[in-house]
Design a protein around this motif. Structure first.
Motif, PDB file in Angstrom:
ATOM      1  N   SER A 117     -54.497 -36.534 -31.530  1.00  0.00           N
ATOM      2  CA  SER A 117     -53.188 -36.113 -32.033  1.00  0.00           C
ATOM      3  C   SER A 117     -53.303 -34.729 -32.655  1.00  0.00           C
ATOM      4  CB  SER A 117     -52.663 -37.118 -33.066  1.00  0.00           C
ATOM      5  OG  SER A 117     -53.542 -37.196 -34.169  1.00  0.00           O
ATOM      6  N   ARG A 118     -52.172 -34.038 -32.737  1.00  0.00           N
ATOM      7  CA  ARG A 118     -52.185 -32.696 -33.331  1.00  0.00           C
ATOM      8  C   ARG A 118     -52.331 -32.803 -34.851  1.00  0.00           C
ATOM      9  NH1 ARG A 118     -47.360 -30.964 -35.511  1.00  0.00           N
ATOM     10  NH2 ARG A 118     -45.590 -32.395 -35.273  1.00  0.00           N
ATOM     11  N   GLY A 119     -52.932 -31.778 -35.422  1.00  0.00           N
ATOM     12  CA  GLY A 119     -53.133 -31.751 -36.861  1.00  0.00           C
ATOM     13  C   GLY A 119     -54.602 -31.614 -37.216  1.00  0.00           C
ATOM     14  N   GLY A 120     -54.880 -31.497 -38.505  1.00  0.00           N
ATOM     15  CA  GLY A 120     -56.245 -31.312 -38.957  1.00  0.00           C
ATOM     16  C   GLY A 120     -57.068 -32.593 -38.914  1.00  0.00           C
ATOM     17  N   VAL A 121     -58.345 -32.444 -39.182  1.00  0.00           N
ATOM     18  CA  VAL A 121     -59.264 -33.587 -39.156  1.00  0.00           C
ATOM     19  C   VAL A 121     -59.165 -34.396 -40.435  1.00  0.00           C
ATOM     20  CG1 VAL A 121     -61.714 -34.229 -39.156  1.00  0.00           C
ATOM     21  CG2 VAL A 121     -60.869 -32.479 -37.571  1.00  0.00           C
TER      22      VAL A 121
END
Length: 518
Positions: free
Chosen positions: A356-360
């Motif tokens: 999914s998009r976004g940070g870890v």
């Protein structure tokens, strides 16, 4: 002067006494009436026809199964020590000599109460016995090493004796875990009489019904001093009810429980002592549901002043040495875990980015020791817009204090796996290294939830919050918010290095069971 009995009180004409005498007689009358009321449930010991019964068959079989498991574990440890001896021994001969010492080993473990403790407690695991078991095996291994000096075999070296002790420790822990589960399956659940019918007892009853793993079957409930003031409870169904006018010994003889749980808040001291004595003579196990002071746990020390018993409650504070030990423990263990799991954490980070998009990482402000706010780190398990949907989803939450959904639509596919396995918590080890968190401690609450904690419960902030703790080990979201706060306070007031070690050892099984994972 001695307090008069009820008959004497009624013989004193109030007109013949002064105001001071009237006050004294009135106080004595109230005391005598209370004693008479308290004695309604206490058996009349001098006229009692109770007969001692044989000890519980369950307890006898459990002890024998534990002893058999310990014997197998000791023989296994001897085999391991023999193999480490570089073929200096005949394996069969050495095992036979070891077998000859088994009665001494069983006696040693008995001296350390490693069989009796299982029958006293309801919730008991092999890990609970670790300090006593380790000490017993240390003493036993040294004695075994000395014993080999007089045998017609070559003496064990110190390293071989140490190998024997370590192997015995781990093998006994394994066999005792297997025996405890096996005994519960083989012997069935333990029948319980609940002495008390107030809110505390009903809370306990609900937990017993929700957790069959404790192996308890409530069969009857005896009303205490609060009888007639409660409303019928859903959990009462299927349980025989006895009113406060029935003598306790009669109830025990009729329902024949294996254990009695007494609510200390519902009976006066004379009643409790009489009930415990009845259970002693009937060989019924007793558990006490304590009052507020007694529930502080091991921090309460028994004290006395000229025969008058007192309970000493130490201030819930950690000294500089204790804090240094806890911090050193955190640094060593957290560093070792991060080095060991560096590659798996890297793979998790890659999977999050691909899913999914976004940070870890997910970060959130939490309230730490002394009320100071810190930034907590986790692997991201939700969509990036999760926070914006929080207020709307709270309307569907099973818990009014935090978001608890059976199926949270914001969780990603990888996030669902990370939450079930609790792997999303691993980045909190960086918090541990920074000192804002500990490996074990109270649960770090968001600021909104922390504002709901008041009064004595603010003492939970006296220690650094933990990655794991009593709440996480005992059930996580299955445990209500109010009870979680109490568990945190109990942890703070009873901290010890052994408690941290025990909770660390219990964390992995709790994670594996996935109980309460949200």
């Amino acid at each position: 002067m001695n307090a008069p009995g009820p008959e004497e009180l009624q013989a004193v004409p109030p007109s013949a006494t002064s105001k001071r005498d009237l006050a004294e007689w009135k106080e004595a009358e109230e005391t005598a009436s209370a004693v008479v009321a308290a004695s309604s449930l206490v058996p009349e010991l001098e006229n009692s026809t109770l007969i001692n019964v044989k000890r519980s068959r369950r307890d006898q079989l459990t002890r024998r199964m534990l002893a058999l498991g310990d014997a197998v574990a000791i023989l296994f440890a001897a085999a391991v020590a023999g193999l480490s001896a570089d073929q200096r021994y005949d394996s069969l001969e050495f095992l036979l000599w070891t077998a000859a010492t088994i009665p001494a080993w069983i006696l040693l473990l008995k001296v350390y109460k490693l069989y009796d403790r299982y029958t006293k407690r309801i919730s008991h695991t092999a890990v609970d016995d670790l300090p006593w078991l380790a000490h017993a095996l240390l003493v036993g291994s040294l004695m075994f090493w000395a014993f080999t000096k007089v045998l017609p075999v070559e003496q064990l070296t110190f390293l071989e004796a140490a190998t024997f002790g370590i192997a015995a420790l781990f093998s006994i822990l394994v066999t005792r875990s297997l025996v405890s589960h096996g005994a519960r399956r083989l012997l069935g659940s333990e029948t319980v009489l609940l002495a008390g019918s107030g809110p505390g007892m009903h809370t306990l009853l609900g937990k017993i019904n929700q957790h069959p793993e404790y192996g308890l079957t409530p069969i009857a409930m005896l009303d205490g001093l609060t009888a007639g003031t409660r409303q019928p409870e859903e959990s009462d169904r299927g349980i025989r009810a006895f009113g406060p006018g029935i003598k306790f010994d009669v109830v025990c003889q009729e329902v024949r429980p294996e254990r009695v749980i007494i609510d200390r808040n519902e009976f006066v001291a004379e009643q409790v002592i009489g009930m415990i004595d009845t259970c002693r003579r009937l060989s019924i196990k007793v558990s006490i549901l304590p009052d507020a002071v007694e529930s502080l746990g091991p921090s309460v020390e028994v004290d006395s002043v000229q025969g008058v018993t007192l309970l000493g409650v130490n201030p819930p504070m950690l000294g500089a040495t204790s804090r240094a030990i806890k911090r050193s423990f955190d640094l060593v263990i957290a560093t070792a875990i991060l080095l060991l799991l560096a590659l798996p954490m890297l793979l998790i980070a890659v999977a999050i980015r691909l899913d999914s998009r976004g940070g870890v990482f997910f970060t959130q402000d939490r309230v730490g020791r002394g009320g100071r706010v810190f930034r907590l780190y986790k692997f991201r398990t939700m969509a990036v817009d999760a926070e914006s949907k929080h207020a709307e989803l709270m309307k569907k939450s099973r818990n009014a204090n935090w978001l608890d959904l059976a199926d949270d639509p914001r969780i990603t596919r990888v996030g669902r796996f990370l939450r079930r396995t609790s792997l999303d918590e691993l980045p909190q080890l960086f918090n541990v290294l920074r000192g804002t968190m500990s490996l074990v401690g109270p649960r770090p609450l968001p600021e909104a939830e922390d504002r709901m904690v008041n009064g004595y419960a603010r003492g939970r902030l006296d220690l650094t919050p933990g990655v794991s703790g009593l709440w996480q080990v005992l059930g996580r979201t299955v445990i209500p918010f109010e009870e979680m706060i109490k568990l945190d306070y109990v942890y703070v007031t009873n901290w010890s290095l052994w408690l941290d070690l025990r909770l660390m050892l219990q964390t992995l099984p709790a994670v594996a069971k996935r109980r309460g994972a949200n």
